[in-house]
Write a protein that holds these residues in place. Structure first.
Motif, PDB file in Angstrom:
ATOM      1  N   GLY A 106       0.789  -1.233   0.000  1.00 44.51           N
ATOM      2  CA  GLY A 106       0.000   0.000   0.000  1.00 44.51           C
ATOM      3  C   GLY A 106       0.814   1.273   0.000  1.00 44.51           C
ATOM      4  N   TYR A 107       2.108   1.160  -0.277  1.00 41.04           N
ATOM      5  CA  TYR A 107       2.959   2.341  -0.287  1.00 41.04           C
ATOM      6  C   TYR A 107       2.907   3.032  -1.650  1.00 41.04           C
ATOM      7  N   ASP A 108       3.181   4.326  -1.650  1.00 44.40           N
ATOM      8  CA  ASP A 108       3.250   5.080  -2.889  1.00 44.40           C
ATOM      9  C   ASP A 108       4.642   5.018  -3.504  1.00 44.40           C
ATOM     10  N   MET A 109       5.645   4.776  -2.660  1.00 40.88           N
ATOM     11  CA  MET A 109       7.009   4.646  -3.148  1.00 40.88           C
ATOM     12  C   MET A 109       7.805   3.762  -2.190  1.00 40.88           C
ATOM     13  N   VAL A 110       8.596   2.862  -2.763  1.00 41.16           N
ATOM     14  CA  VAL A 110       9.485   2.009  -1.970  1.00 41.16           C
ATOM     15  C   VAL A 110      10.890   2.210  -2.512  1.00 41.16           C
ATOM     16  N   VAL A 111      11.827   2.464  -1.600  1.00 39.65           N
ATOM     17  CA  VAL A 111      13.199   2.784  -1.976  1.00 39.65           C
ATOM     18  C   VAL A 111      14.146   1.709  -1.467  1.00 39.65           C
ATOM     19  N   GLY A 112      15.089   1.317  -2.303  1.00 41.94           N
ATOM     20  CA  GLY A 112      16.130   0.390  -1.875  1.00 41.94           C
ATOM     21  C   GLY A 112      17.174   1.132  -1.067  1.00 41.94           C
ATOM     22  N   ALA A 113      17.274   0.814   0.224  1.00 45.39           N
ATOM     23  CA  ALA A 113      18.197   1.509   1.125  1.00 45.39           C
ATOM     24  C   ALA A 113      19.505   0.733   1.219  1.00 45.39           C
ATOM     25  N   ARG A 114      20.594   1.335   0.759  1.00 40.37           N
ATOM     26  CA  ARG A 114      21.896   0.681   0.788  1.00 40.37           C
ATOM     27  C   ARG A 114      22.383   0.508   2.215  1.00 40.37           C
ATOM     28  N   GLN A 115      22.807  -0.705   2.522  1.00 36.42           N
ATOM     29  CA  GLN A 115      23.238  -1.034   3.874  1.00 36.42           C
ATOM     30  C   GLN A 115      24.744  -0.892   4.025  1.00 36.42           C
ATOM     31  N   SER A 116      25.203  -0.954   5.257  1.00 37.14           N
ATOM     32  CA  SER A 116      26.626  -0.871   5.551  1.00 37.14           C
ATOM     33  C   SER A 116      27.367  -1.969   4.798  1.00 37.14           C
ATOM     34  N   GLY A 117      28.461  -1.604   4.156  1.00 31.96           N
ATOM     35  CA  GLY A 117      29.212  -2.574   3.370  1.00 31.96           C
ATOM     36  C   GLY A 117      28.970  -2.433   1.884  1.00 31.96           C
ATOM     37  N   SER A 118      27.901  -1.688   1.498  1.00 29.72           N
ATOM     38  CA  SER A 118      27.674  -1.437   0.077  1.00 29.72           C
ATOM     39  C   SER A 118      28.788  -0.557  -0.464  1.00 29.72           C
ATOM     40  N   HIS A 119      29.136  -0.763  -1.707  1.00 29.07           N
ATOM     41  CA  HIS A 119      30.258  -0.029  -2.278  1.00 29.07           C
ATOM     42  C   HIS A 119      29.884   1.427  -2.523  1.00 29.07           C
ATOM     43  N   ALA A 120      30.696   2.317  -1.956  1.00 28.75           N
ATOM     44  CA  ALA A 120      30.566   3.755  -2.210  1.00 28.75           C
ATOM     45  C   ALA A 120      31.816   4.422  -1.692  1.00 28.75           C
ATOM     46  N   GLY A 121      32.198   5.547  -2.298  1.00 31.90           N
ATOM     47  CA  GLY A 121      33.333   6.285  -1.792  1.00 31.90           C
ATOM     48  C   GLY A 121      33.039   6.782  -0.385  1.00 31.90           C
ATOM     49  N   ALA A 122      34.101   6.964   0.393  1.00 29.69           N
ATOM     50  CA  ALA A 122      33.921   7.389   1.788  1.00 29.69           C
ATOM     51  C   ALA A 122      33.185   8.712   1.870  1.00 29.69           C
ATOM     52  N   HIS A 123      33.532   9.660   0.974  1.00 21.46           N
ATOM     53  CA  HIS A 123      32.895  10.974   1.020  1.00 21.46           C
ATOM     54  C   HIS A 123      31.410  10.867   0.698  1.00 21.46           C
ATOM     55  N   ARG A 124      31.042   9.953  -0.211  1.00 22.58           N
ATOM     56  CA  ARG A 124      29.631   9.788  -0.570  1.00 22.58           C
ATOM     57  C   ARG A 124      28.864   9.116   0.554  1.00 22.58           C
ATOM     58  N   ALA A 125      29.487   8.143   1.218  1.00 17.83           N
ATOM     59  CA  ALA A 125      28.813   7.460   2.316  1.00 17.83           C
ATOM     60  C   ALA A 125      28.529   8.426   3.461  1.00 17.83           C
ATOM     61  N   VAL A 126      29.514   9.264   3.777  1.00 13.97           N
ATOM     62  CA  VAL A 126      29.338  10.244   4.856  1.00 13.97           C
ATOM     63  C   VAL A 126      28.272  11.266   4.473  1.00 13.97           C
ATOM     64  N   ALA A 127      28.338  11.751   3.232  1.00 11.09           N
ATOM     65  CA  ALA A 127      27.356  12.742   2.784  1.00 11.09           C
ATOM     66  C   ALA A 127      25.950  12.173   2.835  1.00 11.09           C
ATOM     67  N   ASN A 128      25.776  10.945   2.364  1.00 11.99           N
ATOM     68  CA  ASN A 128      24.455  10.325   2.362  1.00 11.99           C
ATOM     69  C   ASN A 128      23.923  10.157   3.781  1.00 11.99           C
ATOM     70  N   ASP A 129      24.808   9.804   4.716  1.00 16.29           N
ATOM     71  CA  ASP A 129      24.388   9.650   6.110  1.00 16.29           C
ATOM     72  C   ASP A 129      23.935  10.988   6.690  1.00 16.29           C
ATOM     73  N   VAL A 130      24.673  12.049   6.372  1.00 17.64           N
ATOM     74  CA  VAL A 130      24.292  13.389   6.857  1.00 17.64           C
ATOM     75  C   VAL A 130      22.947  13.797   6.263  1.00 17.64           C
ATOM     76  N   PHE A 131      22.792  13.611   4.955  1.00 22.31           N
ATOM     77  CA  PHE A 131      21.538  13.975   4.299  1.00 22.31           C
ATOM     78  C   PHE A 131      20.362  13.201   4.886  1.00 22.31           C
ATOM     79  N   SER A 132      20.556  11.904   5.093  1.00 22.39           N
ATOM     80  CA  SER A 132      19.468  11.056   5.589  1.00 22.39           C
ATOM     81  C   SER A 132      19.064  11.446   7.003  1.00 22.39           C
ATOM     82  N   ARG A 133      20.057  11.752   7.844  1.00 19.30           N
ATOM     83  CA  ARG A 133      19.747  12.181   9.217  1.00 19.30           C
ATOM     84  C   ARG A 133      18.994  13.502   9.234  1.00 19.30           C
ATOM     85  N   LEU A 134      19.424  14.425   8.383  1.00 26.01           N
ATOM     86  CA  LEU A 134      18.754  15.721   8.312  1.00 26.01           C
ATOM     87  C   LEU A 134      17.325  15.551   7.820  1.00 26.01           C
ATOM     88  N   ALA A 135      17.146  14.717   6.791  1.00 26.89           N
ATOM     89  CA  ALA A 135      15.806  14.480   6.250  1.00 26.89           C
ATOM     90  C   ALA A 135      14.912  13.808   7.295  1.00 26.89           C
TER      91      ALA A 135
END
Length: 287
Positions: A106-135
């Protein structure tokens, strides 16, 4: 009950090798789905790779950006439900059934949330964590991955916000905050993204650093500007008040700096108030 048609949209720029690996799996997994590859001005063999499979191809005459490719795909799609994923191999087709099952709850949108260990640059992982916490703070709802491009969404509701989406790389942030602001239901499903299989990322830390910083302000202005501007206004207010008390005790006068800080506090608050009214007008037609 009529079965909803699925449209899977793959924004692609110079991802010929990735498409050759990905498309056979997608065609087998979703035989009845409409698969759309948006060729964003590629100069490799993307078009040739697509002709090997029963997919629709939409081509941009020059690179317009990931967000522009997503918008082109959404406009052309015939499906009632849209699936977005990257063509570089980081999103796994085997996760699609789980996303669809969650979506059917019954959701309008479902998002795949990347978990710890997923490949990403360190700067992108930190930025995404900051953005997600703020949101999460802004919306009052858990936002597990604000920048993931792997998602399932209702087509009609997604198209409601097409005019808000940028042509660059922050479209996931924009659409997520828009859905929360409009009161639509959003869910997250844990996924793991492996190392990029082919090609190279089109994100440049230096060039896009400012853009990622601006995402923070976009998060606030798309959801509730006053919730972002009010704390800033209070910081200026109490700084000005504290400085005034200090100068009054030590110098027995009201300084220009105190006046500047207090005036800035009032201006920031008023800007936030106006932004809040504008935001309400943006979402007045969402249903």
């Amino acid at each position: 009950m009529k079965q909803e048609l699925l449209s899977l949209i793959l924004p692609s720029r110079n991802e010929a090798e990735g498409l050759r690996r990905l498309l056979p799996e997608l065609v087998t997994l979703l035989p009845d789905a409409e698969i759309i590859v948006v060729n964003d001005g590629s100069d490799d063999n993307t078009l040739a790779a697509c002709t090997e499979f029963p997919v629709r191809v939409i081509s941009h005459p020059y690179p317009k950006g990931n967000g522009a490719a997503v918008k082109s795909g959404a406009r052309a799609a015939n499906g009632d439900v849209l699936i977005f994923m990257d063509a570089d191999g980081q999103h796994k087709p085997e996760d699609i059934p789980a996303l669809l099952e969650k979506f059917k709850e019954g959701y309008d949108m479902v998002v795949g949330a990347r978990q710890s260990g997923s490949h990403a640059g360190a700067h992108r992982a930190v930025a995404n964590d900051v953005f997600s916490r703020l949101a999460t703070w802004m919306t009052g709802q858990p936002v597990e991955d604000l920048t993931s491009g792997f998602r399932v969404v209702k087509a009609n509701k997604f198209r409601t916000f097409l005019y808000l989406l940028p042509n660059g790389f922050s479209y996931p942030t924009t659409i997520t905050m828009s859905f929360f602001r409009a009161g639509f239901s959003v869910a997250y499903l844990p996924i793991h993204t492996p190392r990029r299989a082919t090609g190279k990322s089109h994100i440049r830390p230096t060039r896009d650093g400012l853009r990622f910083l601006l995402i923070i302000f976009k998060i606030g202005t798309l959801y509730s500007p006053l919730k972002l501007f009010l704390p800033i206004s209070l910081i200026f207010f109490f700084s000005g008040l504290s400085y005034y008390l200090f100068t009054f005790v030590t110098q027995h006068r009201f300084t220009n700096m105190s006046a500047l800080l207090l005036t800035t506090s009032m201006l920031v608050f008023l800007i936030g108030l106006i932004s809040e009214q504008i935001t309400m007008l943006i979402y007045k037609d969402s249903d």
